[in-house]
Write an enzyme that holds these catalytic residues in place. Structure first.
Site, PDB file in Angstrom:
ATOM      1  N   ILE A 146      31.606  -2.312  15.697  1.00  0.00           N
ATOM      2  CA  ILE A 146      32.096  -0.885  16.454  1.00  0.00           C
ATOM      3  C   ILE A 146      31.542   0.047  15.249  1.00  0.00           C
ATOM      4  CG2 ILE A 146      34.064   0.695  16.655  1.00  0.00           C
ATOM      5  CD1 ILE A 146      35.924  -1.830  16.609  1.00  0.00           C
ATOM      6  N   HIS A 147      30.703   0.947  16.058  1.00  0.00           N
ATOM      7  CA  HIS A 147      29.973   1.933  15.317  1.00  0.00           C
ATOM      8  C   HIS A 147      30.354   3.251  15.676  1.00  0.00           C
ATOM      9  CE1 HIS A 147      26.128   2.995  13.560  1.00  0.00           C
ATOM     10  NE2 HIS A 147      25.874   3.603  14.529  1.00  0.00           N
TER      11      HIS A 147
END
Lengths: 475, 486
Positions: free
Chosen positions: A460-461
Site C-alpha cells: 500500500i503506497h
C-alpha cells in the site's frame, strides 16, 4: 447449578482476565461473584475497577505516549505551513493527568455500572482471600470479614510493581507506574530505574513532555526482547534527549529538601545526582501474598510468588483456576489474559476444548520510536535453529512525513526466515504506528506464511508498512 | 533515419512501472534505455522524472493529507496539555508546497541517480513508436533521434480528463496536475468529481482551512464499498466540507478578478457561485494518443487504454505495456512496480511468475482513511448472493479520540466479509486512522486464504485500532455494530 454453593464461579481480581471470566460466565447464565480491591500503593494511590490495564497500565500509558508524540508534531506543523506554533512551548502536566484520569474514571464507571446492573453478577469491592477450596473470605476496607462459597474459583489477581529490598526507605522515596499516571505534581527531573518496557516507555514519554530524564540500567535493555531492536530503541531515545546510565543500580536514595539524592557506583567510582522524582520500574511481582494460597494448597513458585497452573489453567487444587499475570509462564499482557479467560469459561461450561496458546503473540513496546514484534527474536531463533539455517532480512527506511522537519534517526524492520521452508518465524518493526502495522502480521505469522507470500503481496503506497513486503537484503 | 543507439529493452515512460521495469532489467545485464517527458498541463505545470505518483499523485497527496491531519492535532494538543498552541493559526500554503516540492525534487534526483548507477540510459524526450522496434525521440526544441530496441515497454500512465461540455474549460480549471504546484493558495475551492482524487484533495484542502465544496454527479467513490463511501462523506461533512450532490457544472466563466463563476444545475434548478479555484477530478485517461499506436498496430480500447494479455504483451509481439495505460489494471503504483519487475524477470531473468491482481490492498487518504482488500459488500453480494456470505461489522472509537469530546463517536467502522461455507475472508474494510498501516499485514493473510476463526485466534495488541479487526462478533443484519468498554 450446584445448590451447595452460593456461586457457580467466584473470581478474585477484576482486571483484564477476571472481568472477562465474569462476563463470559454471566452470559451463560451462571451465578458469578467478583471481588476486586486495590491495595493502595506506598504513596496511597488507588484506583477503580478494571485492573492494571485501564488504570495504571496500557491505557494511561498510551495516552501519555500519544501526548508526547503529539507534542513532537509541532515541528512538522511549522514545516507543513501552520503558523503560530511555538516548537519550544511547554507542557502542562496537570492538564494531561486530569484528562487521563477523566478517561480512566470513565472506564471505571462503565465497568461499575455493568457489574452492578447485570443479572447474575455480584460485585464485592473487598479483598478476597481463600479460606478453603470452596470458600472465599471477603475483607472490607475496615477489616470486616464475610464469607462466600463457590463451585469454581478463578484467581486473577495480577501483579504489582516490585521494589528492591536493599535500599532503605525505597517505598517512600520512589514512585512506580502505580503512581505516575495520577501524579498531582509534575515529575520534574526524573530518574527511571530499570530497563523493562515499562521503564523505557515511561522515560520516553516523560522526555517527550519536556522533562530531564535519565534511565539507570543494570545491564541490558528489554531483557527477553530482540537485542538489536532494543539497542536501536535506546539509541533513538538518546537522540530524543533521554540520558542513560548503563551498568549500575542505585545504592542509596535520600530525601534532600524534598528532592531525591541518588548514589550509585560506576566503574568503581561513586556518583550521585539529585532528582525531583525517582520512578522504579524494575519488574512486577504476582500479587499473591495474603491470598491464603498456602493453607488451601494452591502451589506457587516460592521465588516469584506466581501460581503454578497447567495448560488448562488449573492449579494444584481441583476446582481452583488461575489466569493472567499472576500465573507462572504466562505472557503479562491484557489480550492474552482476555483470551485465556474466554477459553476457560468455554471449557468449563460450553464443551470448549481449546486451551490458551502463547506462541507467536504480537506485542508492541510504545517507546518514542515504537517497536512491534511477533515470533522469535534473533537470539532465540539462532539458539533454536542455528544461524546458518536462517536468512535474516533487514531494511532501514524513513517514513514519508519525516521529510518535512528532517527528523533524525532511522526506522528499521527485520524478518527472520527459516532457510529450509522459507517460513517467517520472527517479525520486528521499529517505526511509527508499530502496533497498527504489526497487528495484521500477527495473523500472517500464525498462518506460518513464507517470505515468498509476503513478497507476493502488493504494497500500500505510500505507507511504512509496505516496507515490510519489499525486503530484499539480508544480513 | 539514423539509429543512434541499440537497446535490449526500451521503456517509454519514467513513472512507477517504467522505472521499476528498467532498473530490474538492468540488473540482468540488459542494455536498457528509458524516455520520460512530461507534457505540460494546460496551465503550464511540468515536473521531473518519476511519473504521476512521485510528482502529482501519491507522494504530494499524502504529504498534504498529513499536513491537514497535523493541523487537526492542534486541538488534541491543547486538550493533552500543550501550552501555546495557537488554534487560530492560519495555514501558509507556500511554506507547505515549498517543502513538498523540495522532497519531490529530491526524489526526481534520486531516480536519475539510480538510473545512472544501473547504467540505464535516460532520455528526457518525448517518445513515439516509429516501427515495432524503433522509437522516435523528440526533445523540447524539436530535435529528433531514433533508437532501436529488441523489446519495447509502454508505461506512459494517464493524465486527468476534462468534462467536455464547457467551452475552453482547460483554461479555467486546474487538475491534480496543477494543485500540488500551485504558486498561491487555492482559496475558496470547488472540486468537481467524486473519485478518490476528488475526495482526498477536498479533504486536505478543507483541513488546511480553505472553504471547500465538492460537486458530485451521482455517487461517491464508484466501485468502492458504498456503505463506507457514505461514512466517508458523513465524516467530511462533519469536518466542514460542503457537498453539492446530483449536480454537474454547465458553465464556468472567469470574472474580472480571475475568479471563477460556476453555474450548475441541480434537480432542474440552476445555481451559481464564485470560487477562487475550480479543481476538476472527474477521471483520468491513458496518455497514449501521441504514441502512434494505430500506425504500429497496437490495439487499444475506446478509452485509449492498451489491450494486453496477462503477461503484458500488446498485439505486437515485442512490445509490452504496463501500468495505468493498460486496460483492466488497477491504477496503482505498487501494482505497476511489481508488474514491471516481474516482466523484466520474465524477459531477462528466465523467470515465469506473472502479476496477480487478486486481493490487492489499497487505501484512500480521505480525512478519515479507508483501507480495503478484496470484495466490497456490493461486489460480494453480486458475485455470491447474500446467502453465501456473512458480514461482520463494528463501529469503534480510537482511544486517542477520547482526548477531545469528539462528535465523531460513530465515525470509524470495520467490515469483514466472509464465505459462509468455508469461513474464508473475502473482503476487509477498515475506516479509521492509519488505515494504510493497518491493512497491509492483513492483505497477506487474506491472500493466503485466512478464515474468520484464524483471525479470531490471533491475539490482539492492546490498545490499538487494528485489534478491533480480530474481535469482530456483530453480524450485519442481526447485531448492532457498536460496543462499549475498554
Amino acid at each position: 447449578m450446584n445448590p451447595q454453593y452460593q456461586y457457580d464461579i467466584f473470581v478474585i481480581g477484576g482486571g483484564s482476565g477476571g472481568l472477562t471470566v465474569v462476563d463470559e460466565a454471566q452470559m451463560l447464565g451462571k451465578r458469578v461473584g467478583l471481588a476486586d480491591y486495590i491495595k493502595p500503593s506506598p504513596h496511597g494511590t488507588q484506583w477503580g475497577t478494571g485492573g492494571t490495564c485501564p488504570n495504571v497500565g496500557c491505557i494511561p500509558k498510551k495516552l501519555m505516549h500519544m501526548t508526547a508524540l503529539i507534542g513532537e508534531i509541532r515541528h512538522e506543523l511549522t514545516a507543513t505551513g501552520w503558523q503560530g506554533i511555538d516548537p519550544h512551548s511547554n507542557h502542562d502536566w496537570n492538564t494531561l493527568v486530569n484528562e487521563v484520569q477523566r478517561q480512566v474514571k470513565g472506564i471505571n464507571k462503565a465497568n461499575d455500572d455493568w457489574l452492578v446492573t447485570t443479572n447474575g453478577i455480584t460485585y464485592y469491592n473487598k479483598l478476597g482471600k481463600l479460606k478453603d477450596d470452596h470458600t472465599i473470605e471477603l475483607i472490607d476496607k475496615d477489616g470486616q470479614s464475610g464469607f462466600v462459597t463457590a463451585e469454581y474459583i478463578v484467581i486473577a489477581v495480577g501483579s504489582r510493581p516490585s521494589f528492591p529490598n536493599d535500599i532503605p526507605n525505597v517505598k517512600q522515596l520512589t514512585i512506580t507506574s502505580d503512581d505516575l499516571f495520577s501524579l498531582k505534581k509534575a515529575p520534574g527531573k526524573t530518574l527511571v530505574v530499570g530497563a523493562s518496557y515499562v521503564a523505557l516507555e515511561c522515560a520516553g514519554f516523560l522526555t517527550g513532555l519536556g522533562y530531564d530524564v535519565t534511565v539507570m540500567v543494570r545491564s541490558i535493555l528489554l531483557r527477553g526482547f530482540d537485542q538489536e531492536m532494543a539497542e536501536r530503541i535506546g539509541e533513538f531515545m538518546k537522540i530524543q534527549g533521554t540520558k542513560f546510565i548503563r551498568g549500575t543500580i542505585p545504592n542509596s536514595i535520600e530525601d534532600v529538601e524534598g528532592k531525591r539524592l541518588v548514589k550509585w557506583l560506576l566503574n568503581g567510582q561513586e556518583q550521585s545526582d539529585v532528582y525531583d522524582t525517582v520512578l522504579l520500574a524494575i519488574g512486577r511481582s504476582a500479587d499473591t501474598q495474603n491470598l491464603g494460597l498456602e493453607q488451601v494448597g494452591v502451589q506457587t513458585n516460592k521465588e516469584s510468588g506466581k501460581i503454578i497452573a497447567n495448560e488448562s489453567d488449573l492449579t494444584s487444587v481441583p476446582n481452583i483456576f488461575a489466569i493472567g499475570d499472576c500465573v507462572q509462564g504466562r505472557l503479562e499482557l491484557t489480550p492474552t489474559a482476555i483470551m485465556c479467560g474466554k477459553r476457560l469459561i468455554k471449557r468449563l461450561y460450553s464443551n470448549g476444548n481449546q486451551v490458551m496458546e502463547y506462541s507467536d503473540v504480537s506485542t508492541t513496546v510504545f517507546t518514542p520510536l515504537e517497536y512491534g514484534c511477533v515470533g522469535y527474536s534473533e537470539e532465540a531463533a539462532v539458539k533454536k535453529f542455528g544461524r546458518e539455517n536462517l536468512k535474516i532480512f533487514t531494511s532501514e527506511f524513513t517514513p514519508l512525513f519525516w521529510n518535512f522537519a528532517n527528523r533524525k534517526g532511522t526506522c528499521y524492520a527485520k524478518l527472520i526466515v527459516k532457510k529450509d521452508d522459507d517460513i517467517v518465524i520472527g517479525f520486528h518493526y521499529l517505526g511509527p504506528d508499530a502496533a497498527e502495522v504489526t497487528q495484521g502480521f500477527g495473523v500472517v505469522i500464525k498462518l506460518k506464511a513464507k517470505k515468498n507470500d509476503l513478497d507476493n503481496v502488493v504494497g500500500i503506497h505510500p505507507s511504512v508498512a509496505e516496507e515490510i513486503v519489499q525486503m530484499q537484503t539480508w544480513k | 533515419m539514423q539509429i543512434t543507439q541499440e537497446f535490449d529493452f526500451f521503456v517509454i515512460g519514467g513513472g512507477s512501472g517504467g522505472l521499476a521495469a528498467a532498473k530490474q532489467a538492468a540488473i540482468y545485464g540488459a542494455r536498457v534505455g528509458l524516455a520520460d517527458f512530461v507534457k505540460p498541463s494546460p496551465q503550464g505545470t511540468k515536473w521531473g522524472l518519476g511519473g504521476t505518483c512521485v510528482n502529482v499523485g501519491c507522494i504530494p497527496k499524502k504529504l498534504m493529507h498529513f499536513a491537514a491531519l497535523a493541523g487537526e492535532l492542534r486541538k488534541d494538543q491543547v486538550e493533552a496539555g500543550w501550552i501555546h498552541t495557537n488554534l487560530q493559526g492560519k495555514h501558509d500554503w507556500i511554506k507547505m508546497t515549498e517543502n513538498v516540492q523540495n522532497h519531490i525534487k529530491k526524489l526526481n534526483f534520486q531516480y536519475k541517480n539510480q538510473l545512472n548507477k544501473k547504467e540505464v540510459k535516460y532520455y528526457n524526450k518525448l517518445a513515439e513508436l516509429e516501427k515495432s522496434n524503433i522509437v522516435k525521440l523528440i526533445d523540447k526544441e524539436g530535435g529528433i533521434e531514433y533508437v532501436k530496441s529488441k523489446f519495447i515497454l509502454i508505461a506512459v500512465g494517464g493524465r486527468p480528463t476534462y468534462p467536455e461540455n464547457i467551452p475552453e474549460i482547460e483554461k479555467k480549471v486546474i487538475t491534480s496536475d496543477d494543485l500540488f504546484w500551485l504558486p498561491n493558495s487555492p482559496g475558496k475551492t470547488l472540486i468537481v468529481g467524486a473519485s478518490y482524487v476528488a475526495l482526498e484533495c477536498g479533504g486536505f484542502l478543507n483541513g488546511l482551512g480553505y472553504d471547500t465544496s465538492i460537486m458530485v454527479r451521482s455517487i461517491l467513490l464508484r466501485g468502492f464499498d458504498q456503505q463506507i463511501a457514505s461514512k466517508i462523506e458523513d465524516y467530511m461533512l462533519e469536518s466542514g466540507v460542503k457537498f453539492i450532490k446530483e449536480a454537474i457544472p454547465i458553465n464556468i466563466e472567469l470574472n474580472e478578478n480571475n475568479k471563477k463563476l460556476v453555474t450548475w444545475t441541480q434537480k432542474g434548478v440552476q445555481h451559481s457561485e464564485i470560487f477562487d479555484t475550480v479543481l476538476v477530478a472527474t477521471g483520468r485517461k491513458s496518455d497514449t494518443n501521441k504514441l502512434n499506436l494505430e500506425k504500429i498496430g497496437i490495439k487499444i480500447n475506446k478509452n485509449g487504454k492498451i489491450i494486453c494479455t496477462i503477461d503484458d504483451r500488446t498485439s505486437i509481439p515485442n512490445i509490452y505495456a504496463i501500468g495505468d495505460c493498460v486496460e483492466g489494471r488497477p491504477e496503482l503504483t505498487p501494482t505497476a512496480i511489481k508488474c514491471g519487475q516481474l516482466l523484466a524477470n520474465r524477459l531477462f531473468g528466465g523467470q515465469k511468475k506473472m502479476m496477480c491482481y487478486q486481493f490487492v490492498p489499497t487505501t484512500i487518504y480521505t480525512p478519515l482513511e479507508y483501507g480495503c482488500i478484496g470484495y466490497s459488500e456490493e461486489e460480494a453480494i453480486n458475485k455470491f448472493t447474500q446467502n453465501e456470505i456473512i458480514i461482520y461489522h463494528s463501529i469503534f472509537k480510537p482511544l486517542e479520540w477520547n482526548l477531545l469530546d469528539s462528535h465523531y463517536a460513530q465515525a470509524c467502522m470495520i467490515k469483514l466479509i466472509i464465505m459462509k461455507q468455508t469461513r474464508r475472508i473475502i473482503g476487509l474494510h477498515y475506516l479509521g486512522p492509519n488505515a494504510g498501516e493497518i491493512v497491509q499485514g492483513y492483505a497477506i493473510a487474506i491472500k493466503l486464504g485466512a478464515t474468520k476463526e484464524q483471525f479470531d485466534a490471533t491475539i490482539g495488541i492492546h490498545p490499538t485500532c487494528s485489534e478491533e479487526i480480530l474481535t469482530l462478533s456483530a453480524i450485519k443484519g442481526i447485531d448492532n455494530p457498536q460496543k462499549e468498554g475498554c
